[in-house]
Scaffold this active site. Structure first.
Site, PDB file in Angstrom:
ATOM      1  N   TYR A  47       0.814  -1.221   0.000  1.00  0.00           N
ATOM      2  CA  TYR A  47       0.000   0.000   0.000  1.00  0.00           C
ATOM      3  C   TYR A  47       0.848   1.272   0.000  1.00  0.00           C
ATOM      4  CZ  TYR A  47      -4.186  -2.791   0.681  1.00  0.00           C
ATOM      5  OH  TYR A  47      -5.205  -3.681   0.495  1.00  0.00           O
TER       6      TYR A  47
ATOM      7  N   THR B 230       5.854  -3.659   9.370  1.00  0.00           N
ATOM      8  CA  THR B 230       6.480  -3.579  10.699  1.00  0.00           C
ATOM      9  C   THR B 230       5.419  -3.903  11.753  1.00  0.00           C
ATOM     10  OG1 THR B 230       6.103  -1.188  10.471  1.00  0.00           O
ATOM     11  CG2 THR B 230       8.359  -1.949  10.261  1.00  0.00           C
TER      12      THR B 230
ATOM     13  N   THR C 212       7.088   2.448   9.171  1.00  0.00           N
ATOM     14  CA  THR C 212       6.955   3.013  10.512  1.00  0.00           C
ATOM     15  C   THR C 212       7.658   2.078  11.487  1.00  0.00           C
ATOM     16  OG1 THR C 212       4.787   3.798   9.883  1.00  0.00           O
ATOM     17  CG2 THR C 212       5.276   3.752  12.249  1.00  0.00           C
TER      18      THR C 212
ATOM     19  N   ARG D  44       2.909   9.329   5.930  1.00  0.00           N
ATOM     20  CA  ARG D  44       1.662   9.563   6.660  1.00  0.00           C
ATOM     21  C   ARG D  44       0.443   9.663   5.745  1.00  0.00           C
ATOM     22  NH1 ARG D  44       4.189  15.272   8.141  1.00  0.00           N
ATOM     23  NH2 ARG D  44       4.644  14.549  10.221  1.00  0.00           N
TER      24      ARG D  44
ATOM     25  N   LYS E  15       6.585  10.196  14.163  1.00  0.00           N
ATOM     26  CA  LYS E  15       5.631   9.395  13.365  1.00  0.00           C
ATOM     27  C   LYS E  15       4.713   8.571  14.275  1.00  0.00           C
ATOM     28  CE  LYS E  15       3.463   6.868  10.541  1.00  0.00           C
ATOM     29  NZ  LYS E  15       2.371   7.350   9.737  1.00  0.00           N
TER      30      LYS E  15
ATOM     31  N   ASN F 153       0.197   8.933  15.203  1.00  0.00           N
ATOM     32  CA  ASN F 153      -0.853   7.917  15.188  1.00  0.00           C
ATOM     33  C   ASN F 153      -1.391   7.640  16.580  1.00  0.00           C
ATOM     34  OD1 ASN F 153      -0.909   7.695  12.471  1.00  0.00           O
ATOM     35  ND2 ASN F 153       0.408   5.909  12.360  1.00  0.00           N
TER      36      ASN F 153
ATOM     37  N   CYS G 107      -1.856   1.079  10.942  1.00  0.00           N
ATOM     38  CA  CYS G 107      -1.144   2.222  11.522  1.00  0.00           C
ATOM     39  C   CYS G 107      -1.664   2.536  12.914  1.00  0.00           C
ATOM     40  CB  CYS G 107      -1.287   3.430  10.601  1.00  0.00           C
ATOM     41  SG  CYS G 107      -0.403   3.219   9.054  1.00  0.00           S
TER      42      CYS G 107
ATOM     43  N   LYS H 122     -11.595   0.911   6.753  1.00  0.00           N
ATOM     44  CA  LYS H 122     -12.118   2.268   6.602  1.00  0.00           C
ATOM     45  C   LYS H 122     -12.867   2.357   5.284  1.00  0.00           C
ATOM     46  CE  LYS H 122      -9.393   5.880   5.793  1.00  0.00           C
ATOM     47  NZ  LYS H 122      -9.828   6.392   4.499  1.00  0.00           N
TER      48      LYS H 122
ATOM     49  N   ARG I  10      -7.156  -5.264   6.720  1.00  0.00           N
ATOM     50  CA  ARG I  10      -6.293  -5.671   7.820  1.00  0.00           C
ATOM     51  C   ARG I  10      -6.754  -5.092   9.166  1.00  0.00           C
ATOM     52  NH1 ARG I  10      -0.594  -4.119   5.287  1.00  0.00           N
ATOM     53  NH2 ARG I  10      -1.780  -2.236   4.886  1.00  0.00           N
TER      54      ARG I  10
ATOM     55  N   LYS J 211     -21.509   4.271  12.188  1.00  0.00           N
ATOM     56  CA  LYS J 211     -20.666   5.333  11.617  1.00  0.00           C
ATOM     57  C   LYS J 211     -21.422   6.646  11.463  1.00  0.00           C
ATOM     58  CE  LYS J 211     -17.020   4.877  10.180  1.00  0.00           C
ATOM     59  NZ  LYS J 211     -15.728   5.107  10.844  1.00  0.00           N
TER      60      LYS J 211
HETATM   61  N1  LIG Z   1      -0.866   1.300   4.724  1.00  0.00           N
HETATM   62  C1  LIG Z   1      -0.825   2.522   5.214  1.00  0.00           C
HETATM   63  O1  LIG Z   1      -1.799   3.262   5.151  1.00  0.00           O
HETATM   64  C2  LIG Z   1       0.437   3.071   5.845  1.00  0.00           C
HETATM   65  C3  LIG Z   1       0.527   4.454   6.092  1.00  0.00           C
HETATM   66  C4  LIG Z   1       1.711   4.967   6.636  1.00  0.00           C
HETATM   67  C5  LIG Z   1       2.764   4.097   6.954  1.00  0.00           C
HETATM   68  N2  LIG Z   1       2.632   2.756   6.726  1.00  0.00           N
HETATM   69  C6  LIG Z   1       3.763   1.889   7.049  1.00  0.00           C
HETATM   70  O2  LIG Z   1       4.400   1.495   5.837  1.00  0.00           O
HETATM   71  C7  LIG Z   1       4.959   0.182   5.974  1.00  0.00           C
HETATM   72  C8  LIG Z   1       4.431  -0.705   4.865  1.00  0.00           C
HETATM   73  O3  LIG Z   1       3.031  -0.824   5.029  1.00  0.00           O
HETATM   74  P1  LIG Z   1       2.081  -1.313   3.851  1.00  0.00           P
HETATM   75  O4  LIG Z   1       0.696  -1.048   4.288  1.00  0.00           O
HETATM   76  O5  LIG Z   1       2.560  -0.796   2.547  1.00  0.00           O
HETATM   77  O6  LIG Z   1       2.382  -2.906   3.916  1.00  0.00           O
HETATM   78  P2  LIG Z   1       1.966  -4.010   2.836  1.00  0.00           P
HETATM   79  O7  LIG Z   1       1.842  -5.269   3.586  1.00  0.00           O
HETATM   80  O8  LIG Z   1       0.826  -3.504   2.014  1.00  0.00           O
HETATM   81  O9  LIG Z   1       3.237  -4.090   1.866  1.00  0.00           O
HETATM   82  C9  LIG Z   1       4.474  -4.563   2.239  1.00  0.00           C
HETATM   83  C10 LIG Z   1       5.068  -5.335   1.079  1.00  0.00           C
HETATM   84  O10 LIG Z   1       6.407  -5.679   1.403  1.00  0.00           O
HETATM   85  C11 LIG Z   1       6.706  -6.929   0.823  1.00  0.00           C
HETATM   86  N3  LIG Z   1       7.902  -7.467   1.468  1.00  0.00           N
HETATM   87  C12 LIG Z   1       8.062  -7.981   2.711  1.00  0.00           C
HETATM   88  N4  LIG Z   1       9.348  -8.293   2.929  1.00  0.00           N
HETATM   89  C13 LIG Z   1      10.032  -7.959   1.808  1.00  0.00           C
HETATM   90  C14 LIG Z   1      11.404  -8.018   1.416  1.00  0.00           C
HETATM   91  N5  LIG Z   1      12.344  -8.489   2.237  1.00  0.00           N
HETATM   92  N6  LIG Z   1      11.740  -7.594   0.185  1.00  0.00           N
HETATM   93  C15 LIG Z   1      10.819  -7.113  -0.666  1.00  0.00           C
HETATM   94  N7  LIG Z   1       9.496  -7.031  -0.341  1.00  0.00           N
HETATM   95  C16 LIG Z   1       9.117  -7.429   0.876  1.00  0.00           C
HETATM   96  C17 LIG Z   1       5.440  -7.723   1.028  1.00  0.00           C
HETATM   97  O11 LIG Z   1       5.364  -8.812   0.124  1.00  0.00           O
HETATM   98  C18 LIG Z   1       4.368  -6.663   0.769  1.00  0.00           C
HETATM   99  O12 LIG Z   1       3.937  -6.664  -0.571  1.00  0.00           O
HETATM  100  C19 LIG Z   1       4.598  -0.302   7.382  1.00  0.00           C
HETATM  101  O13 LIG Z   1       5.656   0.012   8.243  1.00  0.00           O
HETATM  102  C20 LIG Z   1       3.390   0.571   7.731  1.00  0.00           C
HETATM  103  O14 LIG Z   1       3.252   0.763   9.115  1.00  0.00           O
HETATM  104  C21 LIG Z   1       1.502   2.226   6.167  1.00  0.00           C
END
Ligand SMILES: NC(=O)c1ccc[n+]([C@@H]2O[C@H](COP(=O)([O-])OP(=O)(O)OC[C@H]3O[C@@H](n4cnc5c(N)ncnc54)[C@H](O)[C@@H]3O)[C@@H](O)[C@H]2O)c1
Length: 399
Positions: free
Chosen positions: A10, A81, A117, A146, A198, A202, A252, A312, A319, A388
């Site tokens: 994402y 994470t 994060t 963010r 950060k 949240n 998050c 949401k 998730r 909601k």
């Molecule tokens: N989703 C959100 O809205 C959001 C917002 C802000 C921050 N974050 C933070 O961003 C980070 C990522 O979140 P996300 O929602 O994108 O997660 P996600 O699960 O959607 O994506 C993570 C991707 O990483 C890949 N992956 C895992 N290990 C790997 C490796 N060693 N090499 C290559 N690819 C690998 C997975 O296959 C997966 O596709 C987290 O720390 C999260 O807290 C997320």
């Protein structure tokens, strides 16, 4: 500047695409072969407004996906994470493994940006030692994200962001890369301050939502409309209470406060209680469902329809969603019929994929997520419990 983004979920996918669409050479890496295959076959892997168009622009600029890291000037790590359920401490294994894989291929002196994060102190404790063991001596940077799912592209462009680095020079270098697409203010700081700010953002939201959820319960006991109480209280120039709801999901707000509780258990009583309050909301929703069923002589749980499975509105990310928490916490809720217009493949038992079949089969509709699609659907003749506060039908039950 050649950039390799590690993790195309994402956060990583939109980040890769916006960098590629703004003059950078970008390769995206994900260990998930299916994601890589889809992207290389021009299939965008999740629903997000504007992502398809951005993908076309990025592809024209040469964006490709790989299952392994490649040589680049800068790496951006956007892997999961999670926290460990028992200890509440961060589980750094994905970031550590991504960093190890990158170190194997990188040239000495490349820049290694952690966007994931992380709990404050993670980079010094879990990442720096791995980097120091290698002979590649990359510059370490933390640039947390963010953006809001549902408005990711405009937020990538317009949000302010933070870059934490060991030196001003490195921070400025990374700032110039983010400036290729980011029009918001870019604040430079050190790594630990970037990590903490950060997680604090949240946590602030989690506590504010918990306050609203507690107010919903107080107002129910007092026989008052919590939405009206909050609306009026927010007229105060220094009050901004968020809205109550059926719980907090996603990766998050429902995760990051635990990092602080895990690391500082004695100093985080308020933060811990807010997490507990928000996690208790799906159970509160269930108790309200039982009350409403009694009032309306609905005797079977299979006559209860849950609208919304995502965490949401208007996103396809389920998730940790309040609906999943409800199904996990309470055995009887497994009989509920579930529908979500954005989850188009069957993910759980009792999920109905067609709205008209869903609505025909239930007597009570519980709105857990206010997707825009709801505005075009008729709930006429149904008892409605709207967690909601999204619709204005008469006789709708609220939290
Ligand atoms: N989703 C959100 O809205 C959001 C917002 C802000 C921050 N974050 C933070 O961003 C980070 C990522 O979140 P996300 O929602 O994108 O997660 P996600 O699960 O959607 O994506 C993570 C991707 O990483 C890949 N992956 C895992 N290990 C790997 C490796 N060693 N090499 C290559 N690819 C690998 C997975 O296959 C997966 O596709 C987290 O720390 C999260 O807290 C997320």
């Amino acid at each position: 500047m050649k950039i390799n983004v590690i993790g195309l979920g994402y956060i990583g996918l939109p980040t890769s695409l916006i960098l590629a669409a703004n003059g950078n050479t970008v390769v995206g890496t994900d260990t998930n072969q299916e994601i890589v295959n889809k992207l290389n076959n021009n299939i965008v892997t999740f629903e997000e407004g504007g992502l398809g168009d951005l993908f076309l622009e990025a592809s024209k600029s040469g964006f490709t996906a790989e299952t392994h890291p490649v040589k680049a000037d800068m790496y951006i790590i956007t892997v999961p994470t999670p926290y460990m359920k028992e200890s509440k401490l961060i589980d750094p294994k994905y970031v550590q493994s991504a960093v190890r894989q990158v170190l194997e291929v990188m040239n000495a002196g490349a820049i290694l940006v952690i966007e994931s994060t992380v709990s404050p102190g993670t980079i010094d404790k879990y990442i720096r030692p791995i980097v120091l063991e290698s002979n590649k001596s990359p510059e370490l940077v933390h640039a947390p994200e963010r953006i809001l799912p549902g408005a990711m592209i405009s937020e990538l462009i317009n949000n302010s962001r933070t870059i934490g680095a060991d030196s001003q020079e490195v921070a400025e270098k990374v700032k110039r890369v983010y400036e290729t697409f980011c029009k918001g203010e870019i604040v430079l700081t050190d790594i630990r301050t970037a990590e903490m700010s950060k997680v604090v953002e949240n946590t602030y939201r989690d506590i504010n939502i918990a306050f609203a959820n507690e107010l919903a319960q107080v107002c129910r006991e007092a026989g008052l409309d919590v939405y009206e109480v909050i609306r009026i209280a927010n007229k105060h120039p220094r009050v901004n209470i968020l809205q109550p709801g059926p719980g907090v999901g996603g990766h998050c707000i429902s995760v990051d406060p635990w990092f602080l509780v895990g690391d500082y258990p004695e100093s985080t009583k308020l933060i811990h209680q807010a997490r507990r309050t928000n996690d208790s909301m799906p159970n509160y929703v269930f108790d309200r469902i039982v009350e409403i069923m009694k009032e309306n002589n609905i005797t079977e749980f299979s006559k209860v329809g849950i609208y919304g499975l995502t965490y949401k509105e208007n996103v396809d990310d389920m998730r940790e969603s309040p609906t999943l928490q409800l199904l996990e916490n309470i055995p009887q809720s497994k009989e509920f019929i579930i529908y979500d217009p954005l989850i188009i493949e069957k993910k759980i038992a009792n999920q109905e994929l067609d709205f008209s079949n869903f609505i025909k089969s239930v007597e009570l509709v519980v709105i857990m997520v206010n997707h825009d699609q709801l505005k075009n659907q008729s709930l006429e003749g149904k008892v409605v419990f709207d967690t909601k506060n999204s619709i204005t039908l008469p006789n709708t039950y609220k939290l």
